[in-house]
Every structure is written in structure tokens, then in C-alpha cells.
Design an enzyme around this catalytic site. Structure first.
Site, short mmCIF file in Angstrom:
data_model
loop_
_atom_site.label_atom_id
_atom_site.label_comp_id
_atom_site.label_asym_id
_atom_site.label_seq_id
_atom_site.Cartn_x
_atom_site.Cartn_y
_atom_site.Cartn_z
N ASP A 1 -2.24 -1.12 12.76
CA ASP A 1 -2.80 0.15 12.23
C ASP A 1 -4.04 0.54 12.83
O ASP A 1 -4.65 1.64 12.33
CB ASP A 1 -3.28 -0.17 10.70
CG ASP A 1 -4.08 -1.52 10.45
OD1 ASP A 1 -3.66 -2.53 11.21
OD2 ASP A 1 -4.72 -1.55 9.79
N TYR B 1 -3.30 -5.86 15.49
CA TYR B 1 -3.14 -5.03 14.21
C TYR B 1 -2.56 -3.52 14.78
O TYR B 1 -3.54 -2.82 15.00
CB TYR B 1 -4.25 -4.96 13.35
CG TYR B 1 -4.56 -5.91 12.32
CD1 TYR B 1 -3.69 -7.10 12.57
CD2 TYR B 1 -5.39 -5.60 11.02
CE1 TYR B 1 -3.83 -8.32 11.58
CE2 TYR B 1 -5.29 -6.91 10.15
CZ TYR B 1 -4.72 -7.97 10.55
OH TYR B 1 -4.84 -8.93 9.56
N TRP C 1 -6.28 -14.05 11.23
CA TRP C 1 -6.58 -12.63 11.48
C TRP C 1 -7.94 -12.05 11.61
O TRP C 1 -8.04 -11.05 12.17
CB TRP C 1 -6.12 -11.90 10.00
CG TRP C 1 -7.02 -12.06 9.04
CD1 TRP C 1 -6.86 -12.98 7.85
CD2 TRP C 1 -7.78 -11.30 8.30
NE1 TRP C 1 -7.63 -12.90 6.91
CE2 TRP C 1 -8.34 -11.77 7.19
CE3 TRP C 1 -8.46 -9.85 8.76
CZ2 TRP C 1 -9.36 -11.25 6.50
CZ3 TRP C 1 -9.26 -9.47 8.22
CH2 TRP C 1 -9.98 -10.02 6.83
N GLU D 1 -2.25 1.35 4.74
CA GLU D 1 -2.84 2.32 3.92
C GLU D 1 -2.81 3.67 4.28
O GLU D 1 -2.61 4.63 3.28
CB GLU D 1 -4.42 2.02 4.03
CG GLU D 1 -4.98 0.59 3.22
CD GLU D 1 -4.73 -0.73 4.16
OE1 GLU D 1 -5.35 -1.56 4.02
OE2 GLU D 1 -4.01 -0.61 5.31
N ASP E 1 -6.47 -14.15 0.85
CA ASP E 1 -7.44 -13.48 1.64
C ASP E 1 -8.40 -12.64 0.78
O ASP E 1 -8.12 -12.29 -0.44
CB ASP E 1 -6.86 -12.80 2.66
CG ASP E 1 -6.22 -11.57 2.28
OD1 ASP E 1 -5.21 -11.77 1.46
OD2 ASP E 1 -6.19 -10.35 2.70
N GLU E 2 -9.75 -12.60 1.06
CA GLU E 2 -10.46 -11.42 0.68
C GLU E 2 -10.77 -11.77 -0.61
O GLU E 2 -10.75 -10.82 -1.58
CB GLU E 2 -10.05 -10.20 1.03
CG GLU E 2 -9.97 -9.77 2.44
CD GLU E 2 -9.55 -8.23 2.97
OE1 GLU E 2 -9.99 -7.93 3.81
OE2 GLU E 2 -8.84 -7.80 2.06
N ASP F 1 0.44 -6.19 -3.62
CA ASP F 1 -1.14 -5.98 -3.42
C ASP F 1 -1.51 -5.37 -4.45
O ASP F 1 -0.88 -5.02 -5.44
CB ASP F 1 -0.99 -5.19 -2.28
CG ASP F 1 -2.54 -5.65 -1.19
OD1 ASP F 1 -3.63 -5.75 -1.61
OD2 ASP F 1 -2.23 -6.21 0.12
N ARG G 1 0.82 -1.28 -0.06
CA ARG G 1 0.01 0.00 -0.01
C ARG G 1 0.84 1.20 -0.13
O ARG G 1 0.43 2.18 -0.62
CB ARG G 1 -0.90 -0.04 1.37
CG ARG G 1 -2.19 -0.98 1.11
CD ARG G 1 -1.99 -2.02 0.65
NE ARG G 1 -3.31 -2.98 0.47
CZ ARG G 1 -3.75 -3.50 1.27
NH1 ARG G 1 -3.46 -3.51 2.67
NH2 ARG G 1 -5.03 -4.19 1.33
N HIS H 1 -6.08 -9.83 -4.27
CA HIS H 1 -5.12 -8.48 -4.14
C HIS H 1 -3.90 -8.48 -5.27
O HIS H 1 -2.93 -8.15 -4.94
CB HIS H 1 -4.70 -8.60 -2.77
CG HIS H 1 -5.43 -8.33 -1.41
ND1 HIS H 1 -5.94 -7.27 -1.12
CD2 HIS H 1 -6.18 -9.30 -0.81
CE1 HIS H 1 -6.60 -7.20 -0.03
NE2 HIS H 1 -6.91 -8.46 0.07
N TRP I 1 -0.44 -2.64 8.68
CA TRP I 1 -0.86 -2.38 7.34
C TRP I 1 -0.92 -0.99 7.03
O TRP I 1 -0.93 -0.15 8.02
CB TRP I 1 -2.59 -2.90 7.05
CG TRP I 1 -2.52 -4.37 7.38
CD1 TRP I 1 -2.97 -4.89 8.62
CD2 TRP I 1 -2.35 -5.34 6.40
NE1 TRP I 1 -2.98 -6.21 8.55
CE2 TRP I 1 -2.57 -6.76 7.20
CE3 TRP I 1 -2.04 -5.36 5.10
CZ2 TRP I 1 -2.31 -7.72 6.55
CZ3 TRP I 1 -1.87 -6.61 4.35
CH2 TRP I 1 -2.24 -7.87 4.99
#
Length: 642
Positions: free
Chosen positions: A533, A531, A506, A585, A438-439, A304, A275, A374, A583
Site C-alpha cells: 500500500d 507493504y 511488521w 484503506e 496489534d495496535e 477489522d 477495510r 481492531h 492494506w
């Protein structure tokens, strides 16, 4: 100030919020054929705008089809997002610019000043963690399992030397020499007549160590390279921040006898460099701190949607295109730095250098190459290889992308994975490769003739099985290289990977427990407790995010993995350890990088290393107080506790 952008909450409930967005033209000239570009980390419902049309890719939003904006005029629109009420200023618009339509479609950003979001909520006082007035005399973090304070001090100065070490201790000696040079402003010699002694002791556990500081000598014993590093870590923490005699830079170290070993074998930190790109020197400085607090793993998140950060010889486009984003780049701006080209990547030589640097400090580096989700930066870099033009599937990932998932029905996907992972496996000596997994959103692959054909050929009933199909191929490839695959808990979707894959939990504690019960080894990394962040307090001006809640220091320290399982429960053998994560971002500079990590990293180090029966919150705070002078001397911008 020429243009100003305001965002105000005008209505909210538990699941939805409506906002007013106002753009003020503070100049004496009208705006014609203009569009507003801004960064917003929530999905704006397109049909909710009262004025203009919005398009959104990730966090990058553009409002067009607007009327001319008169001099000293106002553009106003409202929109809705499906989210709980915002509680942090960081939830607002982070960056914006205006552009004027041009024939060649080249965007020339016009800067916009952004007001702080009006959250429509009462003020909340800053959350503090009061520390005791008196710091602990010996402030070691993590707390050793056995330590005795002896009477007296050992003095480190320019006469200090290290005896010739055994081969296993060479990395620790390299690190100790580098750190002592910072204190003494000159190198510490290795000499047969030295007074810091490294010696092998086969009776000590593999990661354990013995450190004895006497008046005239320091004795370090271990049975492994990592054990020598952890002893060195404790020794370095015993050195005060200021010398006792400035004239000859003498540092007085308290005499102690320490017998220590870790509670968990895996003690890690993950850093997201996809990111935002973090330069090598920033990573090395972090590795110094990870070693100081006895972490043994650095999980390097290298790819990512928003950036590809590792040089791959087979596909130079991955770094030529995929490592950069901007308003005129293939990859659009995201998160911050909206108006200019932004990015970076690590050459293979830089990676080798970081691996060697980490090895001296007892840290293994595990690379992460995200598969199959991702992957937007890779897909846009290699469209001829990775895009199926017949796939009409409609989906939206949690980060608001509709084009970021690899297709398991394309031959190019398999050659891409093979070529990339062959190079990654060759570059990184660690016995593990993390593949993310993931995701992957609902809707992917559902309107792809090739994917539907693949499902029919294998008798698959659920698209998730296609993810499992692709990951099983990846696992076999990684195993053929003599390595073990790792992934987030979604790697189990489709139930195709073997129990040899290590799962990182996670989403929740429950997710970790379910993976254990299926027979997987796991690393516990629940967002709610690890986490970094996440915001460290409850006031609106706290830096960070809060999708998994707030995470103050005491909550981190009091985390105990799967606390409902007794210490005697055989399922605990599947818990390999704990990992924390940053993370990135919203982390795009050194100051915020450090602010989000420290001092919470120190709390994580103790829950990784020290036996639960030895952990004590009040005692930790006294030792943390003793560590602050080091953080100050190191120039680390930590969040102050009071």
C-alpha cells in the site's frame, strides 16, 4: 458543479501541519442547517478549528455548528493535524458530501466536488526503473536455483495431453488444465499416451521439483503436491504470450532442464478485506498470480474496525450489521465511498470454494480474526455481548477510534472468541490461525472497574498484561483445535503467550530481531520493505500512502531479512520466511488493486524463493521485461517501470 471543497496547506513543520478548508456554494440558493461530511485519514485536532465544530470517527469527519452558507458564498475554516508534511495527493480529502438537518436524522447526501489538495511543495518527477531493451529469453521469476538451456522447442497445441498423474499431482494437473484451456480454447486431455508426464521422485526435497522440457515430452518430477505445483508454475511461465502458429494455436516452449527448490519455507501475501471488500473473483485471480510466482500462503485479513467479512453462524449480526457501512448505517463510512451503503462478506460456502481453488495451486489460506484490537465492527454488531457500560476508559487508536478494543473482563468476550474461533478452525484446514493483536492503544482498560479487579486478582501491574491474559486464553483455545496461533509482534505484549506462537514482524527489522532473541519463530513483514500500500515513487501523484516511507521496485528487490545476521548465525533458523501485504484503506477497485501489487509482487517472489547468491538486480530487470507481455495479456493494470 454545485458545491466545491478545497484543502490547502498553509503552514507546516516536521511534526505539525495546518490546513485551510473552503466550501464553495456555487448555487443561487443558500444552505441552512447544513453540515459537511468528509473523509480524512489524519486526526483533526478538535480545538484547532477556527470556524465550526468537528467530530471524527476513524477517517469520517463532520463539521457542524456553522452559519448559513449564502448563495455563491464561501465557508472557510482552518485546522491542525499532528503529522509530518503531506507529500501525496492521496493524503487529501478523498470524498465528501453535505447534509441538511432533518427531523428523523436520516442523512440524504448532497454531492460535493473535491479539488486536488494544494500540498505547498515543489513538483517531483515520476520515479522510473528503466528496463533493458532486450528481455531475457527465459524470463522465469523467481529465478530457479539451477537451470540449463537445451537446444530446441516443445510445441503445445490441441494434440498435447497429460499422462495419468499420481494422486499428489492432481491439484497441479487441475491448474495446468485450466491455464492451458485459456491458451488453446479447448481442454487438454488426460491420457495414457500423453506427452506431459508427472512422476513421483522420493529423492527430491519436499518443495523441490525437476522440470525437463524435451522436443517431444515434458517431464515433471516432485516429492510433494507443492513441488508439482511449482514445476507447473515454471512450465506455465515458459509458454509465450502469443502462439507461434495462430492457425492451430501452437505455442513453442524452449527446452530446459530445471532443478529447483525454495530458499524460505514460508512465502506469503496478506490481503486486507476488512477495510475494503474484495469479491471472490478478484481473490481467485490473485491466487492464480501467487501460484504463478511460487507463493505458498495467502493470509486472509477478514475482520477489522471497518468491516466483518466472514459468515459466523453463532452471530448473524456480524455480517448483517458489521459487514456494511454508510452514513445511515451502524458503522459509519470510512476511507472511500462515503455517501452510500458499502460492504460485503464471504459465505462459508464461498470460503470453502476459495480454499479448494487455492489448494489446487499449492496455496494454504490462513485466516486472520483480529483480537483484541481492531474489533469495532464486532463490538457495534454485538453491543449487549461486547460492551461494558461501566468502562469509562478514554483512548484513541492510531486509526482514530475510541471504542474498538475488546474487554478482557467481560464474560461475553470469551464466549465471542470461543464461538467465532470454533467455527473458523472448523472451516479452514490450515494448521494456523492469525489473531492480529496489534495496535492496542495506551489508555484502554484503565478506567474499567471490572478490568482493574481482574488485574488485582492476578497481580498484574500493567494493562498490557490484560492483553496477554486474553491472548493466552485464545492461544490455548487454538491449540486445543490442533492448530498454532500467529500474531503481529504486539502479541508478545504482556508476555503471556508461549513461544509456540508465530510472530509476524511488521513495525521494523529490529522488532523482528527482538522477537527472535526471545525465542519466537517469525515471519518477516517489515512495512518499510514489504507493504504494497506504500507509494511506489516520490511524486505527489503516486497512488498510496507513505507512513513507512516510499517503496519503489528496487527497494523491494534488495530487501534481505536481518542482513546483519550472518548466514551461519543460529538465530536465522527462527526466520520461517517473508510475507508481503496489501492494506486496503485506499484500495477499492480492481484497477488500483492491481496497480499497487504489480510488478512489486514479482520482486517479493524472488526474495522469498531464490537463494540470495543467485539474486541480481540487472538480471531480474531483464526477466521482468520478459514478464510484461504476460501481464499485458492477463489484463493486469501494473505500474509501468518507464
Amino acid at each position: 458543479m454545485s458545491y466545491r471543497l478545497d484543502l490547502t496547506v498553509i503552514n507546516k513543520n516536521e511534526h505539525e501541519s495546518r490546513f485551510a478548508l473552503s466550501l464553495h456554494n456555487l448555487t443561487d440558493k443558500p444552505l441552512k442547517d447544513w453540515s459537511l461530511h468528509f473523509l480524512f485519514n489524519r486526526y483533526v485536532k478538535p480545538d484547532s478549528l477556527s470556524n465550526g465544530v468537528v467530530s471524527q470517527t476513524g477517517s469520517y469527519c463532520t463539521i457542524t455548528q456553522t452559519d448559513n452558507l449564502a448563495e455563491n458564498g464561501l465557508f472557510y475554516t482552518e485546522f491542525t493535524v499532528g503529522t509530518a508534511p503531506f507529500t501525496l495527493y492521496d493524503d487529501g480529502i478523498l470524498d465528501a458530501f453535505i447534509s441538511i438537518a432533518s427531523a428523523d436524522e436520516f442523512i440524504q447526501p448532497i454531492s460535493v466536488d473535491i479539488s486536488r489538495i494544494d500540498l505547498d511543495q515543489p513538483a517531483v518527477e515520476r520515479y522510473n526503473t528503466p528496463l533493458p531493451e532486450q528481455a531475457a529469453e527465459i524470463a522465469l521469476i523467481p529465478k530457479p536455483n539451477k537451470m540449463a538451456r537445451l537446444q530446441g522447442y516443445f510445441h503445445i497445441n490441441r494434440h498435447t495431453a497429460i499422462t495419468t498423474p499420481p494422486t499428489l499431482a492432481q491439484g497441479a494437473v487441475n491448474w495446468l488444465q485450466a491455464e492451458l484451456k485459456k491458451c488453446l480454447n479447448e481442454s487438454v486431455a488426460v491420457s495414457p499416451k500423453g506427452n506431459i508426464h508427472f512422476a513421483l521422485n522420493k529423492d527430491i526435497a519436499d518443495e523441490g521439483y525437476r522440470l525437463l522440457v524435451e522436443n517431444d515430452n515434458i517431464w515433471i518430477q516432485a516429492n510433494s503436491a507443492s513441488g508439482f505445483v511449482y514445476a507447473t508454475s515454471s512450465l506455465l511461465q515458459l509458454i509465450p504470450s502469443l502462439p507461434s502458429h495462430k492457425a492451430d494455436s501452437t505455442y513453442s516452449i524452449p527446452m530446459v532442464d530445471i532443478d529447483d527448490q525454495p530458499h524460505y519455507g514460508y512465502r506469503g501475501m496478506m490481503l486486507d478485506c476488512g477495510r475494503h471488500f474484495h469479491p471472490v473473483e478478484r481473490i481467485k485471480h490473485l491466487l492464480d498470480q501467487l501460484a504463478r510466482f511460487k507463493f505458498n500462503t495467502f493470509h486472509w485479513h477478514l475482520t477489522d474496525d471497518e468491516g466483518w467479512r466472514i459468515e459466523i453462524d453463532a452471530y448473524p449480526e456480524l455480517t448483517r450489521i458489521g459487514a456494511w457501512r454508510g452514513p445511515n448505517e451502524t458503522i459509519l463510512p470510512q476511507f472511500t465511498t462515503i455517501s452510500q451503503r458499502y460492504g460485503g462478506f464471504y459465505s462459508k460456502q464461498e470460503i470453502r470454494d476459495v480454499i479448494a481453488y487455492a489448494a489446487d495451486r499449492g496455496i494454504m489460506i490462513i485466516p486472520e480474526i483480529d483480537i483484541p484490537g481492531h474489533c469495532r465492527s464486532a463490538i457495534l454488531s454485538l453491543p449487549d455481548l461486547l460492551i461494558d457500560p461501566e468502562d469509562k476508559s478514554v483512548y484513541r487508536s492510531i486509526q482514530n477510534y475510541s471504542d474498538n478494543i475488546l474487554s478482557p473482563a467481560l464474560k461475553g468476550t470469551y464466549s465471542f472468541i470461543s464461538n467465532v474461533l470454533n467455527e473458523v478452525c472448523e472451516l479452514f484446514p490450515a494448521p494456523y490461525i492469525h489473531i492480529g493483536a496489534d495496535e492496542v492503544p495506551v489508555g484502554v482498560w484503565t478506567d474499567s472497574p471490572a478490568c482493574q479487579k481482574l488485574m488485582a486478582e492476578h497481580g498484574y501491574q500493567d494493562p498490557k498484561e490484560l492483553q496477554g491474559h486474553l491472548l493466552r486464553f485464545t492461544e490455548e483455545l487454538i491449540e486445543s483445535k490442533g492448530k498454532r496461533m500467529m500474531g503481529w509482534e504486539e502479541a508478545t505484549h504482556g508476555e503471556k503467550v508461549s513461544k509456540n506462537t508465530i510472530i509476524f514482524s511488521w513495525q521494523s527489522e529490529q522488532a523482528g530481531l527482538e522477537c527472535i532473541q526471545k525465542g519466537y519463530d517469525i515471519v518477516m513483514q517489515p512495512a518499510q520493505a514489504t507493504y504494497l500500500d506504500l507509494a511506489q515513487g516520490y511524486s505527489a501523484d503516486e497512488a498510496g500512502v507513505d507512513w513507512a516511507g516510499k517503496l519503489p521496485l528496487d527497494k523491494v528487490y534488495n530487501y534481505y531479512p536481518l542482513s546483519d545476521l550472518s548466514e551461519q548465525n543460529s538465530e536465522r533458523k527462527h526466520i520461517l520466511g517473508i510475507q508481503t501485504a496489501l492494506w486496503s484503506e485506499l484500495v477499492n477497485n480492481q484497477s488500483r488493486f492491481e496497480y499497487m501489487i504489480y510488478p512489486r509482487l514479482l520482486a517479493v517472489s524472488e526474495i522469498c524463493w531464490s537463494e540470495p547468491k543467485h539474486r541480481n538486480w540487472d538480471d531480474f530487470k531483464a526477466r521482468l521485461k520478459g514478464q510484461l507481455s504476460y501481464l499485458d495479456k492477463a489484463g493486469i493494470n501494473y505500474r509501468h517501470c518507464e
